[in-house]
Scaffold this motif. Structure first.
Motif, PDB file in Angstrom:
ATOM      1  N   UNK A   1      27.009  45.889  49.954  1.00  0.00           N
ATOM      2  CA  UNK A   1      27.705  46.040  48.701  1.00  0.00           C
ATOM      3  C   UNK A   1      26.873  46.954  47.813  1.00  0.00           C
ATOM      4  N   UNK A   2      27.439  48.066  47.373  1.00  0.00           N
ATOM      5  CA  UNK A   2      26.706  48.957  46.469  1.00  0.00           C
ATOM      6  C   UNK A   2      26.461  48.280  45.118  1.00  0.00           C
ATOM      7  N   UNK A   3      25.315  48.553  44.544  1.00  0.00           N
ATOM      8  CA  UNK A   3      24.941  47.980  43.256  1.00  0.00           C
ATOM      9  C   UNK A   3      24.492  49.110  42.338  1.00  0.00           C
ATOM     10  N   UNK A   4      25.006  49.118  41.113  1.00  0.00           N
ATOM     11  CA  UNK A   4      24.555  50.069  40.101  1.00  0.00           C
ATOM     12  C   UNK A   4      23.891  49.276  38.989  1.00  0.00           C
ATOM     13  N   UNK A   5      22.650  49.649  38.683  1.00  0.00           N
ATOM     14  CA  UNK A   5      21.909  49.002  37.604  1.00  0.00           C
ATOM     15  C   UNK A   5      21.886  49.957  36.421  1.00  0.00           C
ATOM     16  N   UNK A   6      22.513  49.577  35.327  1.00  0.00           N
ATOM     17  CA  UNK A   6      22.527  50.397  34.122  1.00  0.00           C
ATOM     18  C   UNK A   6      21.363  49.959  33.248  1.00  0.00           C
ATOM     19  N   UNK A   7      20.414  50.882  33.054  1.00  0.00           N
ATOM     20  CA  UNK A   7      19.197  50.570  32.319  1.00  0.00           C
ATOM     21  C   UNK A   7      19.194  51.303  30.990  1.00  0.00           C
ATOM     22  N   UNK A   8      18.694  50.658  29.966  1.00  0.00           N
ATOM     23  CA  UNK A   8      18.597  51.304  28.666  1.00  0.00           C
ATOM     24  C   UNK A   8      17.570  52.417  28.677  1.00  0.00           C
ATOM     25  N   UNK A   9      16.307  52.062  28.862  1.00  0.00           N
ATOM     26  CA  UNK A   9      15.253  53.064  28.764  1.00  0.00           C
ATOM     27  C   UNK A   9      14.458  53.269  30.052  1.00  0.00           C
ATOM     28  N   UNK A  10      14.617  52.399  31.020  1.00  0.00           N
ATOM     29  CA  UNK A  10      13.826  52.509  32.249  1.00  0.00           C
ATOM     30  C   UNK A  10      14.528  53.375  33.282  1.00  0.00           C
ATOM     31  N   UNK A  11      13.752  54.259  33.919  1.00  0.00           N
ATOM     32  CA  UNK A  11      14.278  54.965  35.086  1.00  0.00           C
ATOM     33  C   UNK A  11      13.955  54.110  36.306  1.00  0.00           C
ATOM     34  N   UNK A  12      14.327  54.576  37.492  1.00  0.00           N
ATOM     35  CA  UNK A  12      14.146  53.745  38.687  1.00  0.00           C
ATOM     36  C   UNK A  12      12.684  53.411  38.952  1.00  0.00           C
ATOM     37  N   UNK A  13      11.807  54.394  38.816  1.00  0.00           N
ATOM     38  CA  UNK A  13      10.382  54.152  39.072  1.00  0.00           C
ATOM     39  C   UNK A  13       9.819  53.123  38.091  1.00  0.00           C
ATOM     40  N   UNK A  14      10.175  53.254  36.816  1.00  0.00           N
ATOM     41  CA  UNK A  14       9.685  52.313  35.812  1.00  0.00           C
ATOM     42  C   UNK A  14      10.249  50.916  36.047  1.00  0.00           C
ATOM     43  N   UNK A  15      11.524  50.834  36.439  1.00  0.00           N
ATOM     44  CA  UNK A  15      12.133  49.537  36.729  1.00  0.00           C
ATOM     45  C   UNK A  15      11.419  48.862  37.895  1.00  0.00           C
ATOM     46  N   UNK A  16      11.214  49.607  38.969  1.00  0.00           N
ATOM     47  CA  UNK A  16      10.539  49.016  40.131  1.00  0.00           C
ATOM     48  C   UNK A  16       9.111  48.599  39.797  1.00  0.00           C
ATOM     49  N   UNK A  17       8.412  49.398  38.988  1.00  0.00           N
ATOM     50  CA  UNK A  17       7.045  49.043  38.588  1.00  0.00           C
ATOM     51  C   UNK A  17       7.036  47.769  37.742  1.00  0.00           C
TER      52      UNK A  17
END
Length: 73
Positions: A1-17
């Motif tokens: 199932x595809x998932x889209x995470x809508x983040x306010x200020x974090x990009x993918x690298x920052x989210x994963x960190x």
């Protein structure tokens, strides 16, 4: 199932960190085969600070995940 995470200020690298510090949450994200992180460039409440950008991101996320007419049933 595809998932889209809508983040306010974090990009993918920052989210994963950030999630890496939270143990099981990072494991849950890593377990998703088809995850897309979309940075809105907003604060915590994008529905108030950037409603048009949030609406576009939602429409795009749903459109990408919608079944195609030519897809086998």
């Amino acid at each position: 199932m595809p998932v889209t995470l809508l983040m306010g200020s974090l990009d993918e690298a920052a989210l994963r960190a950030e999630l890496a510090r939270w143990g099981p949450y990072a494991e849950e994200l890593a377990a998703i085969d088809d995850a897309t992180v979309v940075r809105l460039g907003t604060g915590h409440w994008p529905q108030f600070s950037a409603p048009a950008a949030l609406a576009r991101a939602l429409v795009e996320a749903f459109a990408e995940d919608a079944p195609r007419e030519d897809a086998p049933a």
